[in-house]
Design an enzyme around this catalytic site. Structure first.
Site, PDB file in Angstrom:
ATOM      1  N   SER A 103      32.681  44.078  35.886  1.00 16.99           N
ATOM      2  CA  SER A 103      33.298  42.758  35.783  1.00 16.99           C
ATOM      3  C   SER A 103      32.995  42.140  34.418  1.00 16.99           C
ATOM      4  O   SER A 103      33.291  42.773  33.417  1.00 16.99           O
ATOM      5  CB  SER A 103      32.816  41.880  36.946  1.00 16.99           C
ATOM      6  OG  SER A 103      33.749  40.870  37.185  1.00 16.99           O
ATOM      7  N   HIS A 157      35.616  43.961  44.879  1.00 17.02           N
ATOM      8  CA  HIS A 157      35.258  43.922  43.461  1.00 17.02           C
ATOM      9  C   HIS A 157      33.815  44.411  43.275  1.00 17.02           C
ATOM     10  O   HIS A 157      32.902  43.921  43.925  1.00 17.02           O
ATOM     11  CB  HIS A 157      35.406  42.476  42.969  1.00 17.02           C
ATOM     12  CG  HIS A 157      35.232  42.293  41.497  1.00 17.02           C
ATOM     13  ND1 HIS A 157      35.699  43.182  40.555  1.00 17.02           N
ATOM     14  CD2 HIS A 157      34.654  41.291  40.792  1.00 17.02           C
ATOM     15  CE1 HIS A 157      35.409  42.727  39.348  1.00 17.02           C
ATOM     16  NE2 HIS A 157      34.773  41.584  39.466  1.00 17.02           N
TER      17      HIS A 157
HETATM   18  C1  MCU Z   1      36.408  40.291  36.042  1.00 16.50           C
HETATM   19  O1  MCU Z   1      35.348  39.587  35.432  1.00 16.50           O
HETATM   20  C2  MCU Z   1      35.095  38.234  35.692  1.00 16.50           C
HETATM   21  C3  MCU Z   1      36.332  37.379  35.601  1.00 16.50           C
HETATM   22  O2  MCU Z   1      36.899  37.499  34.295  1.00 16.50           O
HETATM   23  C4  MCU Z   1      35.976  35.931  35.869  1.00 16.50           C
HETATM   24  O3  MCU Z   1      37.126  35.117  35.895  1.00 16.50           O
HETATM   25  C5  MCU Z   1      35.237  35.767  37.172  1.00 16.50           C
HETATM   26  O4  MCU Z   1      34.749  34.435  37.268  1.00 16.50           O
HETATM   27  O5  MCU Z   1      34.140  36.629  37.193  1.00 16.50           O
HETATM   28  C6  MCU Z   1      34.419  38.002  37.064  1.00 16.50           C
HETATM   29  C7  MCU Z   1      33.078  38.632  37.219  1.00 16.50           C
HETATM   30  O6  MCU Z   1      32.324  38.761  36.290  1.00 16.50           O
HETATM   31  O7  MCU Z   1      32.710  38.868  38.498  1.00 16.50           O
HETATM   32  C8  MCU Z   1      31.417  39.312  38.767  1.00 16.50           C
END
Ligand code: MCU
Length: 434
Positions: free
Chosen positions: A229, A359
């Site tokens: 992420s 996720h």
């Molecule tokens: C996918 O990564 C991020 C995303 O860009 C954000 O919008 C969200 O708040 O958090 C994601 C992440 O890091 O999840 C653990």
């Protein structure tokens, strides 16, 4: 006579060519360069100004230099790569400073400490180390943040895990004008460099310390990086900007990570303005491009290409449109063209063919390719070929995104290639003696 002079010139060129080292063996393609930036000495022409960039809907040609000519040899790649690096720093991530004057630290079987000093400023951070079973020195995978990465599989494959806390180097939750963390303690809280590049700088300093440690516990020439992420965005940038990293493994990175900034319309990915505004991940200079990514003179397929010919294993989730998995597949396919041109087409894997939509889930599908990548690029015992395992749920089409072709690159520098025999006509491009 002119003909005699040309003949002597051709003989001289051919003579020099025979003195040059032979083309590197195929396995050299899987070796990481021993330096952070092998193109640091390249002369790069001045970069365009942000205000004068044309809007170009398709992905920029990774093989065309800033001066408009196309590269023709694999030996041209390091300096073309340097151009991409400078564009990415100027317009996307912010500058990554070179190794500071003072880097010291320690490596033990349980942790790494890093102390940095530069221009009278100093900062320190540390990371925990978990060794695998067996006798070292071990390769290591830097794991950002501690979720989403299969650390058990990494250790079972024979690599150590370095648990890196990116927030110690670049904190989230600050305004862009008052950034915090070890990077900003050294380079200033108003530095325009974003968090992803600050995190990259921190991992480069960890590698400096491993190099300086003498390699008794961890091998400095066998470092990988992974994270999921926001830490997948980080892993991607870390691997692109340090050529000592032998294996780069971003997971479900989403916008500001692997997906092309130009973005597949209607996919439903997190918007660039959302990602830019959520945290100072990207550099401040990216701000003007959030609504007009077609003006960017560089896109993420070229960050993929910056990793070439080193190991790259991109993991993605086709079930969450917000992650932009179709746009990520286009970046991977575009960058894979550079891998292919460099003769390293088997060193990149993009894998979104997974069942579980959660996720950053621990995914059984990735365990084998993860271990194969560690064996191939870190332990250097394996030879498994990489693959494009793109889920049909989220498959982008590179053909819709490019108007350039992939050149067949020669594997010796053009200046040392003797003129090819031309029985019927003299070469029209033979230089005239001046
Ligand atoms: C996918 O990564 C991020 C995303 O860009 C954000 O919008 C969200 O708040 O958090 C994601 C992440 O890091 O999840 C653990």
């Amino acid at each position: 006579s002119t003909i005699a002079a040309l003949a002597i010139a051709a003989l001289t060129v051919a003579g020099v060519a025979t003195l040059l080292p032979a083309a590197p063996p195929a396995e050299a393609a899987v070796q990481a360069a021993g330096v952070e930036d092998e193109g640091a000495g390249c002369a790069v022409p001045s970069l365009p100004d942000a205000g004068s960039l044309p809007s170009v809907a398709k992905l920029p040609d990774p093989f065309t230099r800033l001066n408009g000519t196309r590269i023709s040899s694999t030996a041209d790649w390091p300096c073309r790569r340097e151009e991409i690096k400078r564009l990415a720093e100027k317009f996307v991530y912010g500058e990554k400073p070179a190794k500071p004057a003072g880097v010291t630290g320690t490596v033990s079987s349980t942790g790494i400490t890093v102390n940095v000093s530069h221009n009278g400023k100093s900062a320190s951070f540390s990371a925990k180390v978990e060794l695998p079973a067996g006798t070292g020195p071990f390769p290591a995978v830097v794991v950002l943040g501690g979720f989403g990465a299969d650390t058990a599989a990494i250790k079972a494959a024979g690599a150590a895990v370095i648990n890196y806390d990116p927030y110690a180097v670049g904190k989230e939750g600050t305004p862009r004008s008052a950034k915090q963390g070890a990077f900003y303690s050294v380079y200033g809280s108003s530095s325009s460099t974003g968090l992803l590049m600050a995190w990259a700088w921190g991992v480069s300093r960890i590698i400096d310390v491993i190099e300086q440690s003498g390699g008794g516990i961890l091998r400095a020439d066998a470092t990988g990086v992974t994270g999921c992420s926001r830490f997948g965005k980080g892993a991607f940038v870390i691997g692109a900007f340090d050529q000592r990293i032998a294996l780069t493994m971003p997971i479900e990175s989403g916008s500001a990570g692997v997906p092309i900034f130009r973005g597949i319309p209607g996919e439903g990915a997190q918007s660039l303005s959302s990602a830019y505004g959520e945290q100072p991940w990207l550099g401040d200079a990216f701000g003007p491009f959030t609504g007009s990514p077609a003006r960017l003179p560089v896109d993420t397929h070229e960050m993929v290409a910056m990793v070439a010919p080193r190991g790259l294993f991109i993991m993605d989730n086709p079930h969450i449109a917000n992650l932009g998995p179709r746009s990520a597949s286009v970046a991977a396919l575009g960058g894979a063209e550079v891998y292919r041109a460099l003769g390293a087409g088997a060193d990149i894997t993009y894998w979104s063919d997974v069942q579980d939509g959660t996720h950053c889930a621990n995914r059984p599908e990735w365990r084998t390719p993860l271990q194969q990548n560690i064996q191939k690029f870190l332990l250097r015992t394996g030879t498994a070929a990489g693959a494009m395992r793109i889920s049909s749920r989220a498959a982008g089409n590179l053909a819709e995104w490019r108007d350039w072709t992939t050149p067949v690159l020669t594997s010796t520098p053009p200046t040392s290639t003797p003129p090819s025999p031309s029985p019927s006509a003299p070469s029209p491009s033979a230089p005239s003696p001046s």
